[in-house]
Design a protein around this motif. Sequence first.
Motif, short mmCIF file in Angstrom:
data_model
loop_
_atom_site.label_atom_id
_atom_site.label_comp_id
_atom_site.label_asym_id
_atom_site.label_seq_id
_atom_site.Cartn_x
_atom_site.Cartn_y
_atom_site.Cartn_z
N GLY A 337 -38.60 6.09 45.19
CA GLY A 337 -39.45 7.29 44.21
C GLY A 337 -38.90 8.37 43.25
N ILE A 338 -37.78 8.93 44.14
CA ILE A 338 -36.31 9.11 43.93
C ILE A 338 -35.49 8.89 42.38
CG2 ILE A 338 -34.23 11.02 44.52
CD1 ILE A 338 -35.74 11.33 46.91
N ASP A 339 -35.36 8.11 43.13
CA ASP A 339 -34.65 7.03 41.89
C ASP A 339 -35.29 6.97 41.09
OD1 ASP A 339 -31.76 6.87 43.05
OD2 ASP A 339 -32.68 4.40 44.45
N GLY A 340 -36.62 6.79 40.74
CA GLY A 340 -37.05 6.38 39.82
C GLY A 340 -37.90 7.70 39.17
N LEU A 341 -37.15 8.91 39.64
CA LEU A 341 -37.33 10.03 39.35
C LEU A 341 -35.90 10.07 38.18
CD1 LEU A 341 -39.23 12.81 41.13
CD2 LEU A 341 -39.98 11.58 39.35
N LEU A 346 -32.78 10.38 33.28
CA LEU A 346 -31.48 9.68 32.37
C LEU A 346 -32.61 9.34 30.75
CD1 LEU A 346 -29.78 7.89 34.37
CD2 LEU A 346 -29.24 9.88 33.56
N ASN A 347 -33.61 8.97 30.75
CA ASN A 347 -34.28 8.23 29.49
C ASN A 347 -35.58 9.60 29.39
OD1 ASN A 347 -32.53 5.63 30.17
ND2 ASN A 347 -33.82 5.61 31.56
N THR A 348 -35.21 10.12 29.58
CA THR A 348 -35.82 11.92 28.87
C THR A 348 -34.87 12.39 28.31
OG1 THR A 348 -37.51 11.49 31.35
CG2 THR A 348 -37.95 13.73 29.53
N PRO A 349 -35.95 12.41 26.85
CA PRO A 349 -35.20 13.58 25.95
C PRO A 349 -35.11 14.79 26.66
CG PRO A 349 -36.62 12.47 24.66
CD PRO A 349 -36.97 12.16 26.26
N ASN A 350 -34.05 15.28 25.91
CA ASN A 350 -34.24 16.83 26.42
C ASN A 350 -35.12 17.95 26.48
OD1 ASN A 350 -31.01 16.50 27.36
ND2 ASN A 350 -29.97 17.08 25.17
N LEU A 352 -38.03 17.57 27.09
CA LEU A 352 -39.10 17.04 28.29
C LEU A 352 -38.42 16.86 29.25
CD1 LEU A 352 -40.85 13.76 25.83
CD2 LEU A 352 -41.17 16.69 26.14
N THR A 353 -37.21 16.94 29.93
CA THR A 353 -36.82 17.35 30.79
C THR A 353 -36.62 18.40 32.01
OG1 THR A 353 -34.47 16.50 30.37
CG2 THR A 353 -34.33 17.10 32.13
N THR A 354 -37.42 19.44 31.08
CA THR A 354 -38.26 20.46 31.97
C THR A 354 -39.67 20.40 33.20
OG1 THR A 354 -36.44 21.96 32.12
CG2 THR A 354 -38.17 22.79 32.84
N PRO A 355 -40.80 19.26 31.45
CA PRO A 355 -41.86 19.21 32.44
C PRO A 355 -41.20 18.09 32.87
CG PRO A 355 -41.78 19.41 29.95
CD PRO A 355 -40.11 19.80 30.18
N LEU A 356 -40.84 16.79 33.07
CA LEU A 356 -40.88 15.95 34.43
C LEU A 356 -39.99 16.36 35.39
CD1 LEU A 356 -40.86 12.80 34.62
CD2 LEU A 356 -38.17 13.05 33.88
N SER A 357 -39.22 17.46 35.81
CA SER A 357 -39.20 17.95 37.31
C SER A 357 -40.12 18.08 37.54
CB SER A 357 -37.28 18.68 36.57
OG SER A 357 -36.54 18.36 35.94
N ILE A 358 -40.93 19.29 37.03
CA ILE A 358 -41.98 19.96 37.53
C ILE A 358 -43.17 18.72 37.73
CG2 ILE A 358 -43.65 21.30 36.54
CD1 ILE A 358 -41.70 22.83 34.64
N ILE A 359 -43.33 17.85 37.15
CA ILE A 359 -44.30 16.79 37.46
C ILE A 359 -43.96 15.84 38.87
CG2 ILE A 359 -45.49 14.94 36.69
CD1 ILE A 359 -45.57 16.08 34.27
N GLY A 360 -42.42 15.85 39.07
CA GLY A 360 -41.89 14.99 39.81
C GLY A 360 -42.45 15.74 40.84
N ALA A 361 -41.89 17.10 41.12
CA ALA A 361 -41.53 18.38 41.40
C ALA A 361 -43.61 18.25 42.57
CB ALA A 361 -41.14 19.30 41.32
N ILE A 362 -44.16 18.48 41.53
CA ILE A 362 -45.47 18.41 42.28
C ILE A 362 -45.73 17.13 42.98
CG2 ILE A 362 -47.72 18.51 41.50
CD1 ILE A 362 -47.04 20.80 39.81
N ALA A 363 -45.67 15.69 42.32
CA ALA A 363 -46.13 14.73 42.27
C ALA A 363 -45.41 14.08 43.76
CB ALA A 363 -45.73 13.82 41.64
N LEU A 364 -43.85 15.21 44.52
CA LEU A 364 -43.55 14.73 45.05
C LEU A 364 -43.63 15.78 46.75
CD1 LEU A 364 -39.88 12.53 44.38
CD2 LEU A 364 -42.65 11.95 45.03
N SER A 365 -44.32 15.93 46.37
CA SER A 365 -44.43 17.57 46.56
C SER A 365 -45.93 17.98 47.92
CB SER A 365 -44.15 18.83 46.79
OG SER A 365 -44.54 19.13 45.37
#
Length: 465
Positions: A337-341, A346-350, A352-365
Motif C-alpha cells: 500500500g505504501i508503494d502504491g501511494l 509520482l503520477n499525480t499533478p502537483n 493534487l499532491t496534498t489532497p492525495l497525501s491527506i486521503i492516503g494518510a486517512i486510509a492507512l490510519s
Amino acid sequence: MFTTDYNTNLQIISDALRSEQSFDLVKRDLIIADRKAALFFIDGLLKDDITEKILEFFYKNVKSENFKSALYFAQSAVPYVEVEVTSDLKKICTDVLSGISALIIEDFTEVILLDTRTYPQRSTSEPDNDKVLRGSRDGFVETLINNTALIRRRIRDTNLTVKAYSVGTQSHTDIAVIYMENKVDKKLLANLDKRLKAIDVPSLTMNQQSLVEALYKNLWYNPFPKVKHTERPDTTASAILDGNIVILVDNAPSALLLPTSIFDVLEEADDYYFPPVTGTYLKLARYFITIVTVLITPLWLLALQNPDYCPEFFRFVLLDEPQNIPVFWQLILMEVGIDGLRLAALNTPNSLTTPLSIIGAIALSEFAVESGWVSMEAILYMALVTVANFTQPNFELGYSFKFCRVLLLVLTYIFNVWGFIIAFIINLVLLCTNRTLSSKSYLYPLVPFNGKEFLRKILRIRNPR
C-alpha cells in the motif's frame, strides 16, 4: 568514397543522411567565392548566431587561394575553434545527427565538420534528491559537455582525464569516463575500457540503467546497486580525487561512481560539510537507522510468534487483542500500500499532491484501524520504516532493503525462528556476493577487513577532500 565531383559527393551524403525524408535535417546550399557548397545540419541543434557569423565571413573574406585543399581551407578560412576534416562517411553521419554541421565544397574530397551544436537544457539548479544543508547548490544537467565543465571547474589538475566513448549501434550515445591519471586503479580502468568497447546494443534506451546492465551481465538477481548515482558535482569531484572512476552519460543528469561498496552508497555530502563530530554523528545515525528499517518489523513479528522469548521490558510490543487479519498479512498489505501511494504521488499533478497525501494518510490510519484491517501498532512500525527509508537518498538501495525486509517477514512467518535466521543469512550472502566492477567485496573495507579504511568510512575523521 568521395571524389572531386561536387554533385556526386552531395548525393552520397544526402542518401546516407536521408535528408529528403526528415524535415529537421536541413541542407543549405551556398556559393563561397564562386564555388558551390552545401551545409548539412539538424534544425534545433544549431547555434544560429555563430553559424551566421561564419557564413558572413565566408561571403566577405574567402578568396580563391583558400581552396588548395579541405584541410588548408579549414585552417585558413574557417573562423571557428572546433573544426575537423574527414572523409569517413559513417563519422560524418553520426556527427551530423549529433548536432555538428557538415560543410562540403566543390572540388574537395573531404568534408569539413563544424561543431556549432547546442542542446536544449535546464539550469544547473540544486538536485531534488541530493540536497544538502551546506555546500554548493549546482547539479548535473542532461548535457554531457556542461557536466564535464562542472567537474573541470573543481579539479584544475593536468592529471584529470576525460575519455570519450560512443555506445549503441543506433543511438551512438556519448559517454565520458573521468579519472585522475596518477590515482586511478589501472586494472579497473583497463577492465572498464574493455567492457565499454565490447558493448553491442542498439541503444541505451534507459540511459544509465541500460549501461549498468550492459556492464554487469551477471548477478542480475542481486537487488543491491552495483554503482553509486549522484547528481552533485562536488560529490563527483571528491570521488575522482579519491581515485575512483566516474562515468557520465549524455542525457543523464547524474554520474556513476566506480568502484562502489555499500558504505559508499550510504555516504552523503552533508557528512563532509559539517565538522568531524557532527559528520560522525550523521554517519552513525544513518547506519543505525538503516539497520532498523530492515529488522524492526521482522523482529516484531518474531516476538508476536514467540511471546515466551520476549524479555519482560519488551512485552509492551505484544498485542493483547485478537486480530481479524494476521499481523504478517497486515505488514505485507502495508508494504504494498505504501508503494502504491508513492507511485500515485509520482503520477499525480502537483496541485493534487496534498489532497492525495491527506486521503492516503486517512486510509492507512484511523479508517484502517476501525475497519479491522490493520492494528495501530502495525501502522506505527511501518510509518517508522517508511520515514527511516528517507535518511539516505538512494532509492535503489532503499528498495534493496525493502526486499531484504520482506524476505525476513516471509521466512519468519513460515519457519519462525529458523526462518528468521535463514533469511538473515541469505541477505548477508547477497551483500557479500554483490561484486563491483573491480571484483572487490561489496562490504569492503569490512570484508576483507581494513582497519584504517573502515574507520574512515564509519567516522568523519578528516577535512573535506
